[in-house]
Motif scaffolding. Structure first.
Motif, PDB file in Angstrom:
ATOM      1  N   MET A   1      -5.736   4.591  -2.781  1.00 44.90           N
ATOM      2  CA  MET A   1      -5.078   3.769  -1.739  1.00 44.90           C
ATOM      3  C   MET A   1      -5.759   4.052  -0.359  1.00 44.90           C
ATOM      4  O   MET A   1      -5.732   2.971   0.632  1.00 44.90           O
ATOM      5  CB  MET A   1      -3.714   3.681  -1.828  1.00 44.90           C
ATOM      6  CG  MET A   1      -3.221   3.345  -3.186  1.00 44.90           C
ATOM      7  SD  MET A   1      -3.643   1.791  -3.775  1.00 44.90           S
ATOM      8  CE  MET A   1      -3.006   0.759  -2.422  1.00 44.90           C
TER       9      MET A   1
ATOM     10  N   ALA B   1      -4.092   2.671   7.506  1.00 42.58           N
ATOM     11  CA  ALA B   1      -4.084   1.078   7.694  1.00 42.58           C
ATOM     12  C   ALA B   1      -4.166   0.833   9.239  1.00 42.58           C
ATOM     13  O   ALA B   1      -4.354  -0.352   9.358  1.00 42.58           O
ATOM     14  CB  ALA B   1      -2.818   0.661   7.280  1.00 42.58           C
TER      15      ALA B   1
ATOM     16  N   ASN C   1      -7.085   1.028   2.062  1.00 37.73           N
ATOM     17  CA  ASN C   1      -6.442   0.499   3.677  1.00 37.73           C
ATOM     18  C   ASN C   1      -7.761   0.524   4.544  1.00 37.73           C
ATOM     19  O   ASN C   1      -7.698  -0.424   5.029  1.00 37.73           O
ATOM     20  CB  ASN C   1      -5.639   1.835   3.716  1.00 37.73           C
ATOM     21  CG  ASN C   1      -4.400   1.627   3.077  1.00 37.73           C
ATOM     22  OD1 ASN C   1      -3.875   0.577   2.715  1.00 37.73           O
ATOM     23  ND2 ASN C   1      -3.669   2.912   3.068  1.00 37.73           N
TER      24      ASN C   1
ATOM     25  N   SER D   1       0.667  -1.362   0.037  1.00 35.08           N
ATOM     26  CA  SER D   1      -0.049  -0.085   0.015  1.00 35.08           C
ATOM     27  C   SER D   1       0.833   1.157  -0.226  1.00 35.08           C
ATOM     28  O   SER D   1       0.699   2.276  -0.653  1.00 35.08           O
ATOM     29  CB  SER D   1      -0.959   0.056   1.361  1.00 35.08           C
ATOM     30  OG  SER D   1      -1.824   1.104   1.360  1.00 35.08           O
TER      31      SER D   1
ATOM     32  N   THR E   1      -0.317   6.415   4.676  1.00 33.32           N
ATOM     33  CA  THR E   1      -0.680   4.912   4.669  1.00 33.32           C
ATOM     34  C   THR E   1      -0.897   4.246   6.204  1.00 33.32           C
ATOM     35  O   THR E   1      -1.668   3.474   6.386  1.00 33.32           O
ATOM     36  CB  THR E   1       0.621   4.318   4.205  1.00 33.32           C
ATOM     37  OG1 THR E   1       0.626   4.732   2.574  1.00 33.32           O
ATOM     38  CG2 THR E   1       0.537   2.506   4.171  1.00 33.32           C
TER      39      THR E   1
END
Length: 566
Positions: free
Chosen positions: A365, A345, A369, A301, A341
């Motif tokens: 993205m 995440a 996530n 990711s 990220t």
């Protein structure tokens, strides 16, 4: 340390160095913190302050609870939390250190109370001009601690379901809650706050200060107890921010090394929990397998988001070295994508760059996530119990493919277990898709959403609404900032999505834990599927990706995919 996030180094070398630092530091904390957490939740001894609190609450710390009793504790405690945070906001004008601010409206107070109790920290307001210090500290900061402790407690309860044999009990919620706060979150937060203060994060009660600008004008500069809030918002994967600019504000995140420290705080507990899992079930290899799946997804990711933001689109972004709109110069592309990220995440939701300004594929993205369930490595507690549910489904699928009775860690995966796991993975997609659909399907709501909330009409506006419900239902809290969410529809609908997205999965996880704890362990045979080898790690990742793709691809094709390909 700043060179890792913003320097003259080639971007991919900078990204690689940042990942290397994360791996080294997290490798140390994985073992040290993981072993400490295991002792915290398996110890038979209580601290003196804990014994006093148990007597005050009327709790027997040695009494084990069935899953319905454990669940009642979670729900009752969370309900009281919602009511208290709501009340504090409504009586704000009469509280000390209110800074002269009025009480938020009833819908906004409801949305905010639900948001912080559910570990979401979605904020439909500008914090520094909406909430005084008392509400921030006695309401929001307290929930940052206890909502994180609840998440860890539920994960530990599920692990006990695998570890216990024919007991039907999964621990004691009140013991797990107190130990999580007093032994884990509070001491780390005290040390972390001191380090952040040393790094330039402010901590004061100075209110608003008037400053004279270079051109002779005046500007109101807010102060506040920021460092103490900042560390627990990251450590507890809570998110939110003391300031509207969140971790992009120099008072919250001044330098490159504080940026990296905040990333490490977000990852520390979620990365350590797989070791707790391995130690409590008596097989460290199982924890390593779970951690490997988390790590592969995280690195993939981060790489894809960084590529999207560095590639940008057009000559202007190429000349700037990437898509710099909405990003801080002191962090650059890599420092922003690594933070984003990590934030999406881990269900933290904090931002040091505005996701609404990301390229379409970069924003995609961030969405993905969250859509995969924030499993890489996920929020404190929620990441571990989420990926263990997926592991149960992976074992069941493998059993169907090879004609074996599905078993995981010596526990049979029967009809009851697979029904609970299946319902778990359906909850958040249903909330996301239903909330997004209703925002556009009901004429009166659609008119308000289009005319009031969406400032970027068209495909991107649709993506903003999709992101809002994805963030709320997955208890993340980040946003595509171009959406005005302080409206009757969004404050109510997102509040409901946060409540259901938090507590319905918890109900299913605790029911699953009780079902597993009631079983005895079956012996390992030649037909038992090994769940610690690379093949199972690959199967686990494949199930995560396939379930997400089949569930969300159609709606993504209407939003960020369409925008990116247009």
């Amino acid at each position: 340390m700043d060179a890792l996030v913003h320097s003259d180094l080639p971007a991919w070398l900078s990204a690689g160095l940042a990942l290397l630092v994360l791996v080294v530091v997290l490798g140390l904390t994985h073992r040290l913190l993981g072993d400490y957490l295991t002792r915290v939740y398996t110890s038979e001894s209580d601290w003196r302050v804990e014994r006093g609190l148990y007597r005050l609450m009327g709790v027997d710390p040695r009494a084990e609870q069935s899953w319905p009793a454990y669940l009642r504790g979670v729900l009752a405690f969370s309900l009281v939390g919602v009511l208290l945070v709501y009340l504090l906001q409504r009586i704000q004008p009469w509280l000390p250190y209110s800074l002269g601010l009025p009480a938020p409206s009833e819908p906004l107070s409801f949305n905010t109370a639900v948001s912080f109790v559910t570990n979401t920290n979605w904020q439909s307001y500008s914090p520094e001009v909406t909430l005084g210090y008392t509400v921030q500290l006695a309401g929001l900061a307290v929930q940052n601690f206890v909502s994180a402790a609840v998440g860890i407690a539920v994960a530990i309860a599920l692990v006990r379901g695998f570890a216990h044999r024919r007991t039907g009990t999964i621990g004691n919620f009140w013991v797990d809650l107190l130990r999580g706060c007093l032994r884990v979150l509070l001491p780390i937060s005290v040390v972390g706050a001191i380090v952040l203060i040393a790094g330039g994060v402010i901590q004061n009660f100075s209110g608003f200060q008037t400053a004279t600008t270079l051109v002779g004008g005046t500007q109101s500069i807010p102060g506040g107890p920021v460092a103490s809030q900042e560390v627990i918002k990251m450590l507890g994967t809570n998110g939110g921010g003391f300031f509207n600019a969140n971790s992009a504000h120099p008072f919250e995140n001044p330098t490159g090394w504080t940026n990296l420290l905040e990333i490490l705080l977000m990852l520390a507990i979620p990365v350590a929990l797989p070791r707790v899992f391995g130690r409590m079930v008596g097989d460290l290899r199982q924890g390593y397998a779970v951690l490997a799946a988390m790590g592969v997804i995280f690195v993939a990711s981060f790489g894809l988001m960084t590529w999207a933001e560095l590639a940008g689109g057009g000559s202007a972004t190429q000349a700037a070295g990437g898509a710099m709109e909405g990003k801080e110069q002191r962090f650059g592309i890599v420092g922003s994508t690594l933070f984003s990220t990590t934030s999406t995440a881990t269900s933290t939701g904090a931002v040091n760059a505005m996701h609404d300004s990301f390229t379409p594929f970069g924003g995609l993205m961030a969405l993905l996530n969250m859509m995969i369930g924030e499993l890489a490595p996920g929020g404190v507690g929620s990441g571990l119990y989420g990926i263990l549910v997926i592991a149960i489904i992976a074992v069941f699928i493998a059993g169907l493919l090879v004609g074996r009775t599905p078993e995981y860690l010596g526990k049979k995966i029967g009809a009851r277990e697979i029904k609970l796991a299946s319902l778990y993975i359906l909850v958040t997609p249903a909330l996301v898709l239903l909330g997004t659909a209703l925002s556009f399907a009901i004429p009166a709501i659609r008119a308000d959403v289009v005319s009031t909330s969406i400032w970027n009409p068209g495909i991107h506006g649709f993506s903003e609404v999709l992101y809002a419900f994805t963030s709320a239902a997955n208890n993340n809290g980040s946003a595509f900032a171009g959406l005005t969410a302080n409206t009757p529809w969004f404050t109510t609908a997102l509040g409901v999505a946060m409540l259901l997205g938090r507590f319905v999965p918890i109900v299913l996880v605790l029911a699953l834990a009780g079902s597993l704890a009631a079983q005895d362990r079956v012996p390992v045979t030649a037909g038992t599927l090994p769940t610690h080898r690379p093949q199972f790690v690959g199967l686990l990742i494949g199930v995560i990706v396939i379930v997400t793709a089949l569930t969300y691809f159609p709606v993504l094709a209407l939003g960020p995919l369409a925008e990116g390909l247009s």
